[in-house]
Motif scaffolding. Structure first.
Motif, short mmCIF file in Angstrom:
data_model
loop_
_atom_site.label_atom_id
_atom_site.label_comp_id
_atom_site.label_asym_id
_atom_site.label_seq_id
_atom_site.Cartn_x
_atom_site.Cartn_y
_atom_site.Cartn_z
N UNK A 1 52.08 0.11 -17.01
CA UNK A 1 50.98 -0.80 -17.09
C UNK A 1 50.19 -0.94 -18.69
N UNK A 2 49.57 0.26 -19.08
CA UNK A 2 48.69 0.20 -20.09
C UNK A 2 49.64 -0.49 -21.15
N UNK B 1 49.95 -7.73 -24.22
CA UNK B 1 49.61 -8.96 -23.81
C UNK B 1 48.75 -9.78 -24.67
N UNK B 2 48.90 -11.31 -24.59
CA UNK B 2 48.29 -11.83 -25.66
C UNK B 2 46.60 -12.18 -25.44
N UNK B 3 46.13 -11.40 -24.32
CA UNK B 3 44.86 -11.63 -23.86
C UNK B 3 44.16 -10.57 -24.26
N UNK B 4 43.59 -10.69 -25.48
CA UNK B 4 42.95 -9.72 -26.26
C UNK B 4 41.65 -9.09 -25.23
N UNK B 5 40.93 -9.74 -24.50
CA UNK B 5 39.98 -8.89 -23.52
C UNK B 5 40.87 -8.05 -22.45
N UNK B 6 41.98 -8.81 -22.13
CA UNK B 6 42.75 -7.41 -21.15
C UNK B 6 43.05 -6.44 -21.96
N UNK C 1 39.06 4.28 -8.28
CA UNK C 1 40.39 3.38 -7.62
C UNK C 1 39.65 2.14 -7.19
N UNK C 2 38.21 2.34 -6.42
CA UNK C 2 37.57 0.91 -5.89
C UNK C 2 37.37 0.10 -6.94
N UNK C 3 37.02 0.58 -8.04
CA UNK C 3 36.82 -0.21 -9.35
C UNK C 3 37.71 -1.00 -9.61
N UNK C 4 39.13 -0.32 -9.82
CA UNK C 4 40.26 -0.82 -10.30
C UNK C 4 40.78 -1.91 -9.28
N UNK C 5 40.48 -1.65 -7.85
CA UNK C 5 40.98 -2.62 -6.91
C UNK C 5 39.92 -3.94 -6.96
N UNK C 6 38.72 -3.73 -7.07
CA UNK C 6 37.80 -4.66 -7.40
C UNK C 6 37.80 -5.63 -8.44
N UNK C 7 37.99 -4.73 -9.61
CA UNK C 7 37.93 -5.53 -10.99
C UNK C 7 38.93 -5.54 -11.69
N UNK C 8 39.69 -4.57 -11.86
CA UNK C 8 41.00 -4.30 -12.77
C UNK C 8 42.20 -5.14 -12.32
N UNK C 9 42.57 -4.75 -11.18
CA UNK C 9 43.79 -5.44 -10.61
C UNK C 9 43.60 -6.96 -10.49
N UNK C 10 42.76 -7.38 -9.90
CA UNK C 10 42.72 -8.80 -9.92
C UNK C 10 42.72 -9.61 -11.07
N UNK C 11 42.17 -9.07 -12.29
CA UNK C 11 42.19 -9.51 -13.65
C UNK C 11 43.59 -9.46 -14.03
N UNK C 12 44.31 -8.42 -13.66
CA UNK C 12 45.86 -8.25 -13.88
C UNK C 12 46.68 -9.20 -13.51
#
Length: 137
Positions: free
Chosen positions: A57-58, A64-69, A122-133
Protein backbone atom coordinates in the motif's frame (compact mmCIF):
# COMPACT_ATOMS: atom_id res chain seq x y z
CA UNK A 1 -5.90 0.47 -5.95
CA UNK A 2 -7.69 -2.53 -4.47
CA UNK A 3 -7.94 -2.36 -0.68
CA UNK A 4 -10.78 -4.79 0.01
CA UNK A 5 -8.45 -7.19 1.85
CA UNK A 6 -7.22 -4.39 4.10
CA UNK A 7 -10.80 -3.36 4.86
CA UNK A 8 -11.71 -6.98 5.66
CA UNK A 9 -8.72 -7.22 8.00
CA UNK A 10 -9.87 -4.03 9.74
CA UNK A 11 -13.29 -5.58 10.32
CA UNK A 12 -11.63 -8.70 11.71
CA UNK A 13 -9.35 -6.72 14.03
CA UNK A 14 -12.20 -4.51 15.24
CA UNK A 15 -14.27 -7.61 16.03
CA UNK A 16 -11.34 -9.07 17.94
CA UNK A 17 -10.94 -5.82 19.89
CA UNK A 18 -14.63 -5.93 20.81
CA UNK A 19 -14.27 -9.52 22.01
CA UNK A 20 -11.25 -8.60 24.12
CA UNK A 21 -13.17 -5.68 25.59
CA UNK A 22 -16.04 -7.99 26.57
CA UNK A 23 -13.71 -10.51 28.16
CA UNK A 24 -11.89 -7.78 30.06
CA UNK A 25 -15.12 -6.27 31.34
CA UNK A 26 -16.21 -9.74 32.50
CA UNK A 27 -12.99 -10.04 34.51
CA UNK A 28 -9.34 -10.23 33.54
CA UNK A 29 -8.28 -12.96 35.97
CA UNK A 30 -11.04 -15.49 35.21
CA UNK A 31 -10.78 -14.83 31.48
CA UNK A 32 -6.98 -14.59 31.33
CA UNK A 33 -6.48 -17.64 29.06
CA UNK A 34 -9.05 -16.39 26.54
CA UNK A 35 -7.68 -12.83 26.68
CA UNK A 36 -4.12 -14.03 26.11
CA UNK A 37 -5.25 -16.23 23.20
CA UNK A 38 -7.21 -13.29 21.78
CA UNK A 39 -4.18 -11.03 21.96
CA UNK A 40 -1.96 -13.60 20.25
CA UNK A 41 -4.57 -14.28 17.54
CA UNK A 42 -5.18 -10.60 16.90
CA UNK A 43 -1.44 -10.02 16.74
CA UNK A 44 -1.13 -12.43 13.82
CA UNK A 45 -3.80 -10.55 11.86
CA UNK A 46 -2.24 -7.19 12.69
CA UNK A 47 1.23 -8.33 11.62
CA UNK A 48 -0.16 -9.52 8.29
CA UNK A 49 -2.07 -6.27 7.85
CA UNK A 50 0.99 -4.13 8.59
CA UNK A 51 3.12 -6.17 6.20
CA UNK A 52 0.63 -5.61 3.36
CA UNK A 53 0.54 -1.91 4.12
CA UNK A 54 4.33 -1.59 4.30
CA UNK A 55 5.12 -3.78 1.30
CA UNK A 56 2.27 -2.87 -1.03
CA UNK A 57 0.00 0.00 0.00
CA UNK A 58 2.47 2.66 1.09
CA UNK A 59 4.94 2.04 -1.77
CA UNK A 60 2.05 2.23 -4.27
CA UNK A 61 0.94 5.53 -2.78
CA UNK A 62 4.50 6.85 -2.99
CA UNK A 63 4.53 5.98 -6.71
CA UNK A 64 1.19 7.66 -7.27
CA UNK A 65 1.00 10.85 -9.29
CA UNK A 66 -1.13 12.42 -6.57
CA UNK A 67 1.32 14.33 -4.37
CA UNK A 68 -1.28 14.88 -1.63
CA UNK A 69 -2.04 11.17 -1.47
CA UNK A 70 1.67 10.28 -1.42
CA UNK A 71 2.16 12.72 1.45
CA UNK A 72 -0.87 11.39 3.31
CA UNK A 73 0.42 7.84 2.87
CA UNK A 74 3.80 8.82 4.28
CA UNK A 75 2.17 10.47 7.30
CA UNK A 76 0.02 7.42 7.97
CA UNK A 77 3.03 5.12 7.62
CA UNK A 78 5.15 7.20 10.00
CA UNK A 79 2.34 7.37 12.55
CA UNK A 80 1.69 3.64 12.28
CA UNK A 81 5.33 2.82 12.94
CA UNK A 82 5.03 4.37 16.41
CA UNK A 83 1.73 2.64 17.13
CA UNK A 84 3.05 -0.70 15.85
CA UNK A 85 5.97 -0.44 18.27
CA UNK A 86 3.62 0.29 21.17
CA UNK A 87 1.37 -2.61 20.14
CA UNK A 88 4.32 -4.99 19.87
CA UNK A 89 5.33 -4.11 23.42
CA UNK A 90 1.74 -4.62 24.56
CA UNK A 91 1.66 -8.11 23.02
CA UNK A 92 4.98 -9.08 24.60
CA UNK A 93 3.77 -7.92 28.02
CA UNK A 94 0.33 -9.56 27.95
CA UNK A 95 0.56 -12.71 25.81
CA UNK A 96 0.15 -15.21 28.65
CA UNK A 97 -2.59 -15.85 31.19
CA UNK A 98 0.00 -15.84 33.97
CA UNK A 99 1.12 -12.29 33.16
CA UNK A 100 -2.47 -11.10 32.93
CA UNK A 101 -3.37 -12.60 36.31
CA UNK A 102 -0.23 -11.17 37.90
CA UNK A 103 -1.14 -7.57 37.04
CA UNK A 104 -4.76 -7.16 36.03
CA UNK A 105 -4.77 -3.41 36.63
CA UNK A 106 -1.55 -2.95 34.68
CA UNK A 107 -3.12 -4.85 31.82
CA UNK A 108 -6.27 -2.73 31.95
CA UNK A 109 -4.27 0.50 31.89
CA UNK A 110 -2.07 -0.69 29.04
CA UNK A 111 -5.05 -1.98 27.05
CA UNK A 112 -6.92 1.27 27.56
CA UNK A 113 -3.97 3.14 26.10
CA UNK A 114 -2.67 0.93 23.30
CA UNK A 115 -5.87 -0.75 22.15
CA UNK A 116 -7.82 2.52 22.18
CA UNK A 117 -5.15 4.11 20.00
CA UNK A 118 -5.26 1.12 17.65
CA UNK A 119 -9.05 1.30 17.46
CA UNK A 120 -9.02 5.05 16.81
CA UNK A 121 -6.39 4.65 14.11
CA UNK A 122 -8.37 2.01 12.24
CA UNK A 123 -11.56 4.05 12.47
CA UNK A 124 -9.72 7.06 11.06
CA UNK A 125 -8.33 4.94 8.21
CA UNK A 126 -11.83 3.63 7.49
CA UNK A 127 -13.33 7.14 7.52
CA UNK A 128 -10.59 9.23 5.90
CA UNK A 129 -7.73 7.25 4.39
CA UNK A 130 -9.38 4.33 2.62
CA UNK A 131 -12.06 6.44 0.92
CA UNK A 132 -9.34 8.71 -0.49
CA UNK A 133 -7.42 5.70 -1.76
CA UNK A 134 -10.54 4.27 -3.40
CA UNK A 135 -11.23 7.63 -5.03
CA UNK A 136 -7.87 7.36 -6.84
CA UNK A 137 -9.00 4.23 -8.69
Amino acid sequence: MQIDKLKHQHADILARLAALRQLTHAGVAPNAPAIAAGIVGMSAVIKLHLAVEDQALYPALQRSHDADMAHMGQLYQDEMAQLAEAYDGFVRRWNTAQRLRADTEGFRADANDVLRRLHARMQRENREFYPRIEALA
